[in-house]
Design a protein around this motif. Sequence first.
Motif, mmCIF file in Angstrom:
data_model
loop_
_atom_site.group_PDB
_atom_site.id
_atom_site.type_symbol
_atom_site.label_atom_id
_atom_site.label_comp_id
_atom_site.label_asym_id
_atom_site.label_seq_id
_atom_site.Cartn_x
_atom_site.Cartn_y
_atom_site.Cartn_z
ATOM 1 N N VAL A 65 0.849 -1.189 0.000
ATOM 2 C CA VAL A 65 0.000 0.000 0.000
ATOM 3 C C VAL A 65 0.883 1.238 0.000
ATOM 4 O O VAL A 65 1.813 1.346 0.808
ATOM 5 C CB VAL A 65 -0.922 0.047 1.239
ATOM 6 C CG1 VAL A 65 -1.706 1.360 1.293
ATOM 7 C CG2 VAL A 65 -1.864 -1.141 1.262
ATOM 8 N N PHE A 66 0.586 2.165 -0.912
ATOM 9 C CA PHE A 66 1.168 3.501 -0.891
ATOM 10 C C PHE A 66 0.043 4.433 -0.481
ATOM 11 O O PHE A 66 -1.028 4.401 -1.090
ATOM 12 C CB PHE A 66 1.689 3.912 -2.272
ATOM 13 C CG PHE A 66 2.922 3.183 -2.712
ATOM 14 C CD1 PHE A 66 4.182 3.626 -2.329
ATOM 15 C CD2 PHE A 66 2.831 2.062 -3.528
ATOM 16 C CE1 PHE A 66 5.327 2.952 -2.742
ATOM 17 C CE2 PHE A 66 3.968 1.385 -3.941
ATOM 18 C CZ PHE A 66 5.221 1.833 -3.551
ATOM 19 N N VAL A 67 0.254 5.243 0.559
ATOM 20 C CA VAL A 67 -0.811 6.122 1.044
ATOM 21 C C VAL A 67 -0.287 7.529 1.302
ATOM 22 O O VAL A 67 0.722 7.716 1.977
ATOM 23 C CB VAL A 67 -1.522 5.529 2.291
ATOM 24 C CG1 VAL A 67 -0.565 5.335 3.449
ATOM 25 C CG2 VAL A 67 -2.710 6.378 2.723
ATOM 26 N N ASP A 68 -0.988 8.492 0.721
ATOM 27 C CA ASP A 68 -0.685 9.907 0.945
ATOM 28 C C ASP A 68 -1.033 10.264 2.383
ATOM 29 O O ASP A 68 -1.990 9.733 2.949
ATOM 30 C CB ASP A 68 -1.521 10.748 -0.029
ATOM 31 C CG ASP A 68 -1.234 12.230 0.051
ATOM 32 O OD1 ASP A 68 -0.143 12.618 0.518
ATOM 33 O OD2 ASP A 68 -2.108 13.010 -0.373
ATOM 34 N N ILE A 69 -0.293 11.156 2.979
ATOM 35 C CA ILE A 69 -0.585 11.567 4.348
ATOM 36 C C ILE A 69 -1.742 12.554 4.386
ATOM 37 O O ILE A 69 -2.699 12.374 5.132
ATOM 38 C CB ILE A 69 0.660 12.168 5.031
ATOM 39 C CG1 ILE A 69 1.688 11.061 5.299
ATOM 40 C CG2 ILE A 69 0.274 12.864 6.330
ATOM 41 C CD1 ILE A 69 2.989 11.541 5.903
ATOM 42 N N ASP A 75 -7.186 10.611 6.667
ATOM 43 C CA ASP A 75 -5.831 10.885 6.180
ATOM 44 C C ASP A 75 -4.950 9.636 6.221
ATOM 45 O O ASP A 75 -5.370 8.567 6.663
ATOM 46 C CB ASP A 75 -5.204 12.058 6.933
ATOM 47 C CG ASP A 75 -4.857 11.771 8.385
ATOM 48 O OD1 ASP A 75 -4.681 10.592 8.767
ATOM 49 O OD2 ASP A 75 -4.739 12.743 9.159
ATOM 50 N N GLY A 76 -3.725 9.782 5.771
ATOM 51 C CA GLY A 76 -2.814 8.648 5.702
ATOM 52 C C GLY A 76 -2.443 8.058 7.043
ATOM 53 O O GLY A 76 -2.295 6.848 7.189
ATOM 54 N N TYR A 77 -2.289 8.912 8.051
ATOM 55 C CA TYR A 77 -1.977 8.411 9.390
ATOM 56 C C TYR A 77 -3.119 7.528 9.905
ATOM 57 O O TYR A 77 -2.899 6.445 10.433
ATOM 58 C CB TYR A 77 -1.760 9.560 10.375
ATOM 59 C CG TYR A 77 -0.597 10.468 10.054
ATOM 60 C CD1 TYR A 77 0.702 9.980 9.946
ATOM 61 C CD2 TYR A 77 -0.808 11.831 9.885
ATOM 62 C CE1 TYR A 77 1.763 10.821 9.681
ATOM 63 C CE2 TYR A 77 0.261 12.685 9.616
ATOM 64 C CZ TYR A 77 1.537 12.180 9.509
ATOM 65 O OH TYR A 77 2.588 13.018 9.242
ATOM 66 N N GLN A 78 -4.348 8.021 9.763
ATOM 67 C CA GLN A 78 -5.521 7.268 10.223
ATOM 68 C C GLN A 78 -5.682 5.974 9.422
ATOM 69 O O GLN A 78 -5.990 4.923 9.984
ATOM 70 C CB GLN A 78 -6.782 8.126 10.087
ATOM 71 C CG GLN A 78 -6.782 9.339 10.981
ATOM 72 C CD GLN A 78 -7.832 10.357 10.563
ATOM 73 O OE1 GLN A 78 -8.024 10.627 9.383
ATOM 74 N NE2 GLN A 78 -8.515 10.941 11.549
ATOM 75 N N THR A 79 -5.470 6.057 8.120
ATOM 76 C CA THR A 79 -5.592 4.877 7.263
ATOM 77 C C THR A 79 -4.575 3.815 7.653
ATOM 78 O O THR A 79 -4.903 2.635 7.793
ATOM 79 C CB THR A 79 -5.433 5.268 5.775
ATOM 80 O OG1 THR A 79 -6.415 6.251 5.443
ATOM 81 C CG2 THR A 79 -5.579 4.064 4.873
ATOM 82 N N LEU A 97 3.265 8.413 1.465
ATOM 83 C CA LEU A 97 3.637 9.364 0.426
ATOM 84 C C LEU A 97 3.362 10.754 0.980
ATOM 85 O O LEU A 97 2.284 11.002 1.509
ATOM 86 C CB LEU A 97 2.768 9.169 -0.824
ATOM 87 C CG LEU A 97 2.848 7.825 -1.531
ATOM 88 C CD1 LEU A 97 1.810 7.759 -2.640
ATOM 89 C CD2 LEU A 97 4.237 7.616 -2.105
ATOM 90 N N SER A 98 4.322 11.657 0.885
ATOM 91 C CA SER A 98 4.090 12.990 1.407
ATOM 92 C C SER A 98 5.014 14.007 0.772
ATOM 93 O O SER A 98 6.148 13.700 0.424
ATOM 94 C CB SER A 98 4.300 13.022 2.917
ATOM 95 O OG SER A 98 4.037 14.317 3.418
ATOM 96 N N SER A 99 4.503 15.217 0.651
ATOM 97 C CA SER A 99 5.353 16.317 0.206
ATOM 98 C C SER A 99 6.129 16.889 1.396
ATOM 99 O O SER A 99 7.042 17.670 1.232
ATOM 100 C CB SER A 99 4.507 17.411 -0.448
ATOM 101 O OG SER A 99 3.502 17.835 0.446
ATOM 102 N N LYS A 100 5.762 16.465 2.604
ATOM 103 C CA LYS A 100 6.453 16.895 3.816
ATOM 104 C C LYS A 100 7.601 15.922 4.106
ATOM 105 O O LYS A 100 7.408 14.721 4.116
ATOM 106 C CB LYS A 100 5.494 16.889 5.002
ATOM 107 C CG LYS A 100 4.362 17.866 4.882
ATOM 108 C CD LYS A 100 3.449 17.704 6.058
ATOM 109 C CE LYS A 100 2.715 18.967 6.369
ATOM 110 N NZ LYS A 100 2.094 18.898 7.694
ATOM 111 N N ASP A 101 8.772 16.485 4.355
ATOM 112 C CA ASP A 101 9.934 15.636 4.594
ATOM 113 C C ASP A 101 10.576 15.917 5.944
ATOM 114 O O ASP A 101 11.754 15.685 6.143
ATOM 115 C CB ASP A 101 10.955 15.831 3.463
ATOM 116 C CG ASP A 101 12.030 14.763 3.470
ATOM 117 O OD1 ASP A 101 11.803 13.680 4.054
ATOM 118 O OD2 ASP A 101 13.112 15.012 2.908
#
Length: 147
Positions: A65-69, A75-79, A97-101
Motif C-alpha cells: 500500500v502507498f498512502v498519501d498523508i 488521512d494517511g496516518y488514520q488509514t 507518500l508525502s510532500s512533507k519531509d
Amino acid sequence: MGGPSEAVGAATSGQPRARVLIIDDSRTIRLSAASILRPLGVEVILAEDGFAALSHLVRSPPDLVFVDILMPRLDGYQTCALIRRHPPLAKVPVVMLSSKDGLFDRARARVVGCDDYLVKPFTRDGLLAAVRRYIPALSEEVPAIGQ
C-alpha cells in the motif's frame, strides 16, 4: 477513470503478479504510479482517500500500500493505523507518500506503523525501489535504479 476509487488492471494477461493499492487524493499521483507499475504485471488499485480504500483493503488485501498523508475524510496516518489494527492486513507493507519531509512527519508515520516513507513528487526509481523492497516476487523483475 474517476470517482472515489478506480481499478487499473495489469498490463499483462493472466493473473497479476502482485496487487498494489495507491491511495492519494491527487489523480495525477495515482495515475503516475499506475503507469509505472502496470508494465510490471502489477494489478493497481486506486483510491482517492482512506474511506474509498477500505473496501478494497478488506475485500482483497494488496501486497503493498502507498498512502498519501494529507487527504480529506481519512488521512494517511488514520488509514495506516486502521490497516495495522485489522489482523488480516496487519502485515501488509505501508509506504507513506508525502510532500512533507520533516523529522516530525516521518516519526509520526512510524508511530502509526508505516514501513517506509516516500517524498513527493516521487521518482520512478524511488517507487520501484519500494516495490523491490516489499514485494520479493518482483524484485528480480523490477529494473534497477537508472535502467
